[in-house]
Every structure is written in C-alpha cells, then in structure tokens.
Design a protein around this motif. Structure first.
Motif, PDB file in Angstrom:
ATOM      1  N   ASP A  19       0.819  -1.218   0.000  1.00  0.00           N
ATOM      2  CA  ASP A  19       0.000   0.000   0.000  1.00  0.00           C
ATOM      3  C   ASP A  19       0.848   1.261   0.000  1.00  0.00           C
ATOM      4  O   ASP A  19       0.301   2.363  -0.092  1.00  0.00           O
ATOM      5  CB  ASP A  19      -1.019   0.003   1.153  1.00  0.00           C
ATOM      6  CG  ASP A  19      -0.424   0.350   2.509  1.00  0.00           C
ATOM      7  OD1 ASP A  19       0.811   0.471   2.627  1.00  0.00           O
ATOM      8  OD2 ASP A  19      -1.212   0.505   3.471  1.00  0.00           O
ATOM      9  N   ASP A  20       2.167   1.122   0.114  1.00  0.00           N
ATOM     10  CA  ASP A  20       3.038   2.303   0.124  1.00  0.00           C
ATOM     11  C   ASP A  20       3.337   2.809  -1.285  1.00  0.00           C
ATOM     12  O   ASP A  20       3.914   3.883  -1.447  1.00  0.00           O
ATOM     13  CB  ASP A  20       4.367   1.972   0.824  1.00  0.00           C
ATOM     14  CG  ASP A  20       4.171   1.718   2.308  1.00  0.00           C
ATOM     15  OD1 ASP A  20       3.216   2.245   2.889  1.00  0.00           O
ATOM     16  OD2 ASP A  20       5.000   0.981   2.887  1.00  0.00           O
ATOM     17  N   SER A  50      -1.427   4.224   2.003  1.00  0.00           N
ATOM     18  CA  SER A  50      -1.464   3.749   3.387  1.00  0.00           C
ATOM     19  C   SER A  50      -2.749   4.185   4.076  1.00  0.00           C
ATOM     20  O   SER A  50      -3.223   5.311   3.887  1.00  0.00           O
ATOM     21  CB  SER A  50      -0.259   4.293   4.160  1.00  0.00           C
ATOM     22  OG  SER A  50       0.925   3.716   3.677  1.00  0.00           O
ATOM     23  N   ASN A 106       5.551  -3.332   4.447  1.00  0.00           N
ATOM     24  CA  ASN A 106       5.060  -1.999   4.774  1.00  0.00           C
ATOM     25  C   ASN A 106       6.070  -1.235   5.627  1.00  0.00           C
ATOM     26  O   ASN A 106       6.714  -1.804   6.508  1.00  0.00           O
ATOM     27  CB  ASN A 106       3.745  -2.100   5.538  1.00  0.00           C
ATOM     28  CG  ASN A 106       3.065  -0.750   5.656  1.00  0.00           C
ATOM     29  OD1 ASN A 106       2.748  -0.140   4.649  1.00  0.00           O
ATOM     30  ND2 ASN A 106       2.885  -0.281   6.873  1.00  0.00           N
ATOM     31  N   THR A 120      -2.182  -2.555   3.543  1.00  0.00           N
ATOM     32  CA  THR A 120      -1.293  -3.719   3.401  1.00  0.00           C
ATOM     33  C   THR A 120      -2.029  -5.010   3.745  1.00  0.00           C
ATOM     34  O   THR A 120      -2.000  -5.985   2.989  1.00  0.00           O
ATOM     35  CB  THR A 120      -0.080  -3.567   4.348  1.00  0.00           C
ATOM     36  OG1 THR A 120       0.517  -2.288   4.146  1.00  0.00           O
ATOM     37  CG2 THR A 120       0.934  -4.661   4.128  1.00  0.00           C
TER      38      THR A 120
HETATM   39 MN    MN Z   1       1.714   1.666   4.179  1.00  0.00          MN
END
Ligand code: MN
Length: 265
Positions: A19-20, A50, A106, A120
C-alpha cells in the motif's frame, strides 16, 4: 485447505503488492525475497495508499501502467487501492494462476487495531476473498533502511504457506521489529493486541483564511500484553498473527440472542 504447492509442477507464482506504492523500497525488498521461491508478479498502487483500508474503486475507471522496479524487475502500477490491484488480477487482468499473495513490506508496523485501517493487510484480505492464500508483512519503522530481517521472515512465512496451505478465509499478518536479522530473538505466534493512538486534530488556516484540518500527533503505542503482536515486536521478536475474515463476535452471539429483539406489532 487451500491448495499448497501447485500440482501442475514448476515454481509457484507469487503476486507481490503493497500500500506504500510502486516506488517503495519495501516492495522491492519483498519482490526480491519472493523471487528466491518462485515467479514474481508485481502490481502496486502508483501512489502511497497507506491507511485506505479495504477500499475498492467503483465510480471511476482504473488505469494500469507497465513499470520497472529499481532492480529492473517488471511491474505494474494502478491508480487505485491495494485491494483494487489484487482484485483486478483475480478478475483476469493478468493471465495465469496465482499461488500466493505477499503484501508489503510496509513501512510501519500493522499491529492490533491497525489492521482495520491497513491497506497492506487489506490487500491480503482481498486475495483470501478470491480463494488465494496470502500474508501481509510490515516493518516497525516508518523509514526502514535494513530489510534483512523482514526479507528473511517473508521467505520463512511464504515457504510455510506454500508447503502447508492456509484454511479458507484466513491469512497471516507478520510484523518485524526494527532490528537487523542477527539481533532478532526469534518468531512468536501471537494474537492481535491493543493499539493506543495518540492522534491530534491540527486546525490551521489556508492562504485565504479558510480553516483546514489534518490529523497529526506522535505514532501510536500499544498495550504490552504477553502473547500479543504488540508485545512480541516490542521484545525484538517477529510476530505472526493468524487473521480470519469472519468478524462475528462469537462470545456476544448468545447474549445478543438473549436480548430477544422484536419489531413493534
Ligand atoms: Mn503503508
């Protein structure tokens, strides 16, 4: 049990996401770690997503672009959420079966209540909803530069899942302390702990004097209860927590039935 090592033979195909965002060094570290076990397919959000949780994009189109990671690994980016990335793959965006989804590494831990916010972990949940085993892995450092422990933990967990399989609708949430591999005190299987958030509402004025709001404050801490993920990471151990998508509060179920709720006559 979900299928373990693919019966068709050959190396497992592992989908790597996060998710980053596609440029994250944690994503690169995870892709490199998974490449020691099988064929790696990388797809990740094109920007940092995030704390978007398990969001899906419903009201606008999604664009997917061919990308290249810093080490030359081919990859895809998507202008959506982590769950969009995983969901589109299982809807046929890319050809071929996926044997395992790995989400991370993450930057920042996902402990206890964090998993309800985490993109994540949600990416791994999305995989599980499509019937594919998955794990999420997070580093207890918002700006990590040493991925030796996280990469080693990712390989151990991925290999175990590929060999043993996971139950349907379950996944593993892995957190690693911010220390090098040779300083780690081992692996602990844990339950979710309790986060203590220290958020503060910041109120400022924009250049035209109109107020805006931004959530600030120091990073969260947690209750150091033995047996929990919070406690394990605090004591330099890799935490592995089994997570299930069934959120039913079993202990409350019978008491709620006892309320005998009725609609009015
Ligand atoms: Mn993240």
């Amino acid at each position: 049990m979900s299928p373990a090592i693919p019966e068709r033979g050959g190396r497992p195909r592992i989908l790597v996401t996060n998710d980053d965002g596609i440029e994250s060094r944690g994503l690169l570290a995870l892709a490199q770690a998974m490449a020691t076990l099988g064929e790696v397919i990388v797809i990740a959000p094109d920007t940092n997503q995030s704390a978007v949780g398990h969001s899906r994009t419903m009201w606008r189109p999604l664009r997917v672009r061919e990308r290249t990671l810093a080490d030359g690994t081919p990859a895809w980016s998507i202008d959506g959420s982590p769950s969009d990335a995983v969901g589109l793959v299982f809807l046929g965006l890319l050809p071929g079966p996926i044997d395992l989804v790995a989400s991370g590494i993450n930057h920042g831990a996902n402990l206890g209540d964090d998993i309800t916010y985490s993109g994540t972990v949600s990416a791994a949940m999305e995989a599980v909803l499509s019937g594919c085993p998955a794990f999420a892995i997070s580093h207890d450092d918002f700006a990590p530069d040493d991925f030796s422990l996280a990469a080693a933990a990712a390989v151990v967990v991925a290999r175990a899942i590929l060999e043993r399989g996971l139950e349907p609708a379950q996944l593993l949430n892995v957190n690693v302390p911010a220390i090098p591999l040779d300083q780690c005190a081992g692996i602990e299987v844990t339950r979710l702990g309790k986060r203590i958030y220290q958020d503060e509402l910041i109120r400022r004025a924009d250049p035209r004097g109109v107020p805006y709001y931004w959530v600030g404050g120091p990073p969260p801490t947690g209750q150091a209860i033995p047996g929990t993920d919070v406690h394990a990471v605090l004591h330099d151990r890799v935490s592995i927590t089994p997570i299930q998508l069934d959120l039913t509060a079993d202990r409350f179920l019978e008491r709620l039935r006892g309320w005998e709720l009725r609609l009015p006559d």
